[in-house]
Design a protein around this motif. Structure first.
Motif, PDB file in Angstrom:
ATOM      1  N   GLN A 125       0.835  -1.208   0.000  1.00  0.00           N
ATOM      2  CA  GLN A 125       0.000   0.000   0.000  1.00  0.00           C
ATOM      3  C   GLN A 125       0.867   1.255   0.000  1.00  0.00           C
ATOM      4  N   ALA A 126       1.978   1.225   0.726  1.00  0.00           N
ATOM      5  CA  ALA A 126       2.900   2.368   0.726  1.00  0.00           C
ATOM      6  C   ALA A 126       3.451   2.605  -0.677  1.00  0.00           C
ATOM      7  N   GLN A 127       3.702   1.541  -1.403  1.00  0.00           N
ATOM      8  CA  GLN A 127       4.210   1.686  -2.774  1.00  0.00           C
ATOM      9  C   GLN A 127       3.156   2.311  -3.687  1.00  0.00           C
ATOM     10  N   ILE A 128       1.897   2.013  -3.416  1.00  0.00           N
ATOM     11  CA  ILE A 128       0.817   2.629  -4.200  1.00  0.00           C
ATOM     12  C   ILE A 128       0.823   4.147  -4.002  1.00  0.00           C
ATOM     13  N   VAL A 129       1.025   4.577  -2.761  1.00  0.00           N
ATOM     14  CA  VAL A 129       1.077   6.007  -2.487  1.00  0.00           C
ATOM     15  C   VAL A 129       2.275   6.641  -3.194  1.00  0.00           C
ATOM     16  N   GLU A 148      -5.158  12.892  -2.411  1.00  0.00           N
ATOM     17  CA  GLU A 148      -5.821  12.766  -1.119  1.00  0.00           C
ATOM     18  C   GLU A 148      -6.762  11.568  -1.110  1.00  0.00           C
ATOM     19  N   ALA A 149      -7.421  11.326  -2.227  1.00  0.00           N
ATOM     20  CA  ALA A 149      -8.309  10.166  -2.334  1.00  0.00           C
ATOM     21  C   ALA A 149      -7.512   8.865  -2.216  1.00  0.00           C
ATOM     22  N   VAL A 150      -6.326   8.842  -2.838  1.00  0.00           N
ATOM     23  CA  VAL A 150      -5.465   7.663  -2.757  1.00  0.00           C
ATOM     24  C   VAL A 150      -5.011   7.443  -1.316  1.00  0.00           C
ATOM     25  N   ARG A 151      -4.581   8.524  -0.656  1.00  0.00           N
ATOM     26  CA  ARG A 151      -4.136   8.413   0.733  1.00  0.00           C
ATOM     27  C   ARG A 151      -5.258   7.911   1.641  1.00  0.00           C
ATOM     28  N   ALA A 152      -6.455   8.437   1.438  1.00  0.00           N
ATOM     29  CA  ALA A 152      -7.599   8.023   2.254  1.00  0.00           C
ATOM     30  C   ALA A 152      -7.934   6.549   2.020  1.00  0.00           C
ATOM     31  N   SER A 153      -7.889   6.135   0.757  1.00  0.00           N
ATOM     32  CA  SER A 153      -8.182   4.739   0.414  1.00  0.00           C
ATOM     33  C   SER A 153      -7.164   3.790   1.039  1.00  0.00           C
ATOM     34  N   VAL A 154      -5.880   4.158   0.925  1.00  0.00           N
ATOM     35  CA  VAL A 154      -4.813   3.323   1.491  1.00  0.00           C
ATOM     36  C   VAL A 154      -4.943   3.262   3.011  1.00  0.00           C
ATOM     37  N   LYS A 207      -1.225   5.419  10.585  1.00  0.00           N
ATOM     38  CA  LYS A 207      -1.685   6.560   9.792  1.00  0.00           C
ATOM     39  C   LYS A 207      -0.535   7.389   9.216  1.00  0.00           C
ATOM     40  N   GLU A 208       0.675   7.118   9.678  1.00  0.00           N
ATOM     41  CA  GLU A 208       1.833   7.816   9.120  1.00  0.00           C
ATOM     42  C   GLU A 208       2.047   7.456   7.656  1.00  0.00           C
ATOM     43  N   ILE A 209       1.341   6.427   7.184  1.00  0.00           N
ATOM     44  CA  ILE A 209       1.441   6.067   5.764  1.00  0.00           C
ATOM     45  C   ILE A 209       0.936   7.221   4.892  1.00  0.00           C
ATOM     46  N   ARG A 210       0.099   8.086   5.440  1.00  0.00           N
ATOM     47  CA  ARG A 210      -0.410   9.237   4.691  1.00  0.00           C
ATOM     48  C   ARG A 210       0.706  10.228   4.335  1.00  0.00           C
ATOM     49  N   SER A 211       1.778  10.220   5.127  1.00  0.00           N
ATOM     50  CA  SER A 211       2.860  11.185   4.891  1.00  0.00           C
ATOM     51  C   SER A 211       3.874  10.696   3.866  1.00  0.00           C
ATOM     52  N   VAL A 212       3.717   9.461   3.426  1.00  0.00           N
ATOM     53  CA  VAL A 212       4.645   8.887   2.448  1.00  0.00           C
ATOM     54  C   VAL A 212       4.404   9.520   1.085  1.00  0.00           C
ATOM     55  N   ASP A 213       5.440  10.086   0.486  1.00  0.00           N
ATOM     56  CA  ASP A 213       5.279  10.627  -0.865  1.00  0.00           C
ATOM     57  C   ASP A 213       6.452  10.307  -1.789  1.00  0.00           C
ATOM     58  N   ASP A 214       7.466   9.589  -1.278  1.00  0.00           N
ATOM     59  CA  ASP A 214       8.559   9.137  -2.134  1.00  0.00           C
ATOM     60  C   ASP A 214       9.156   7.865  -1.529  1.00  0.00           C
ATOM     61  N   ARG A 215      10.076   7.264  -2.255  1.00  0.00           N
ATOM     62  CA  ARG A 215      10.649   5.987  -1.830  1.00  0.00           C
ATOM     63  C   ARG A 215      11.372   6.094  -0.496  1.00  0.00           C
ATOM     64  N   GLU A 216      12.095   7.198  -0.300  1.00  0.00           N
ATOM     65  CA  GLU A 216      12.851   7.374   0.943  1.00  0.00           C
ATOM     66  C   GLU A 216      11.918   7.422   2.154  1.00  0.00           C
ATOM     67  N   LYS A 217      10.829   8.166   2.041  1.00  0.00           N
ATOM     68  CA  LYS A 217       9.885   8.253   3.151  1.00  0.00           C
ATOM     69  C   LYS A 217       9.152   6.932   3.365  1.00  0.00           C
ATOM     70  N   SER A 218       8.911   6.203   2.280  1.00  0.00           N
ATOM     71  CA  SER A 218       8.277   4.896   2.389  1.00  0.00           C
ATOM     72  C   SER A 218       9.153   3.939   3.182  1.00  0.00           C
ATOM     73  N   GLU A 219      10.439   3.918   2.843  1.00  0.00           N
ATOM     74  CA  GLU A 219      11.364   3.035   3.555  1.00  0.00           C
ATOM     75  C   GLU A 219      11.493   3.429   5.025  1.00  0.00           C
ATOM     76  N   ALA A 220      11.485   4.731   5.306  1.00  0.00           N
ATOM     77  CA  ALA A 220      11.573   5.205   6.681  1.00  0.00           C
ATOM     78  C   ALA A 220      10.329   4.795   7.466  1.00  0.00           C
ATOM     79  N   PHE A 221       9.166   4.920   6.838  1.00  0.00           N
ATOM     80  CA  PHE A 221       7.911   4.521   7.472  1.00  0.00           C
ATOM     81  C   PHE A 221       7.910   3.034   7.804  1.00  0.00           C
ATOM     82  N   LEU A 222       8.325   2.221   6.847  1.00  0.00           N
ATOM     83  CA  LEU A 222       8.346   0.778   7.054  1.00  0.00           C
ATOM     84  C   LEU A 222       9.332   0.386   8.155  1.00  0.00           C
ATOM     85  N   LEU A 223      10.429   1.123   8.261  1.00  0.00           N
ATOM     86  CA  LEU A 223      11.390   0.858   9.336  1.00  0.00           C
ATOM     87  C   LEU A 223      10.781   1.127  10.708  1.00  0.00           C
ATOM     88  N   THR A 224       9.920   2.132  10.806  1.00  0.00           N
ATOM     89  CA  THR A 224       9.269   2.409  12.095  1.00  0.00           C
ATOM     90  C   THR A 224       8.307   1.290  12.485  1.00  0.00           C
TER      91      THR A 224
END
Length: 219
Positions: A16-20, A34-40, A60-77
């Motif tokens: 789902q993070a990759q979709i964002v 925003e619709a994508v973030r809400a759906s995810v 819910k921090e998945i909403r703040s993901v907008d690039d690969r670096e932030k996605s990886e940081a989110f998944l690490l948390t």
């Protein structure tokens, strides 16, 4: 906070993070994003039966993901809160596979336990593959002949298009001792399969089907 995310749930969240990330890379309309973030957000929440406020805030921090670096940081948390696959002992394997003699356990690295929804390994001497799963403290397993195929196919478990093999198990079907063979195509690489498995129900159904839906999960 105690671990509360099962491995298959973590893999679902990762997808789902990759979709964002993909949406931010390809869409400029803020309303669509925003619709994508809400759906995810809704989909991630839906895979859990119940969440505390703290757990919900973390996801819910998945909403703040907008690039690969932030996605990886989110998944690490999330990693500290992933429930690892239980430690497998020789006695447990004997209990789940009582008819198999001299079965060797595969080596599982500690860090791999948070990547496993099931343990899969091959006995190269007999060309048999073993699958071992645990759900809510109950164990079940199945083994059968495994024949790799040259062409890629869809894995029955993770639904990825990848290198697969035909897994065939022989099960007693009737009281008169007759046996029936059941099987399907699954990944050759069980670790890779685990990393794409987002629905534990497919794994459960596969094992139960090959066992003839008659074997209860053992504690």
């Amino acid at each position: 906070m105690e671990p509360f995310i099962h491995v298959h749930q973590y893999q679902f969240i990762r997808k789902q993070a990759q979709i964002v990330v993909n949406s931010h890379a390809n869409v400029n309309d803020s309303r669509v994003l925003e619709a994508v973030r809400a759906s995810v957000d809704d989909k991630v929440t839906a895979v859990f039966e119940q969440l505390s406020e703290e757990q919900s805030r973390l996801l819910k921090e998945i909403r703040s993901v907008d690039d690969r670096e932030k996605s990886e940081a989110f998944l690490l948390t999330l990693k500290p809160y992933v429930i690892p696959f239980p430690v497998v002992t020789a006695n447990l394997v004997k209990k789940v596979f009582p008819k198999v003699k001299k079965l060797k356990l595969p080596a599982v690295l500690e860090e791999e336990r948070k990547e496993l929804s099931y343990l899969g390994w091959e006995d190269t001497g007999t060309k048999r593959k073993f699958l071992l799963a645990c759900e809510e403290g109950h164990w079940q397993g199945v083994y059968g002949m495994f024949t790799p195929v040259r062409d890629k196919g869809i894995c029955m478990l993770c639904h990825e298009h990848t290198k697969v093999g035909l897994f065939m198990a022989e099960t007693k079907a009737t009281a008169d001792g007759a046996y029936v063979k059941r099987g399907n195509y699954i990944c050759q690489d069980s670790l890779s399969c685990n990393q794409h498995l987002t629905d534990i129900g497919r794994l459960r159904d596969f094992i139960e089907h090959l066992n003839g839906n008659k074997v209860r999960w053992k504690e």
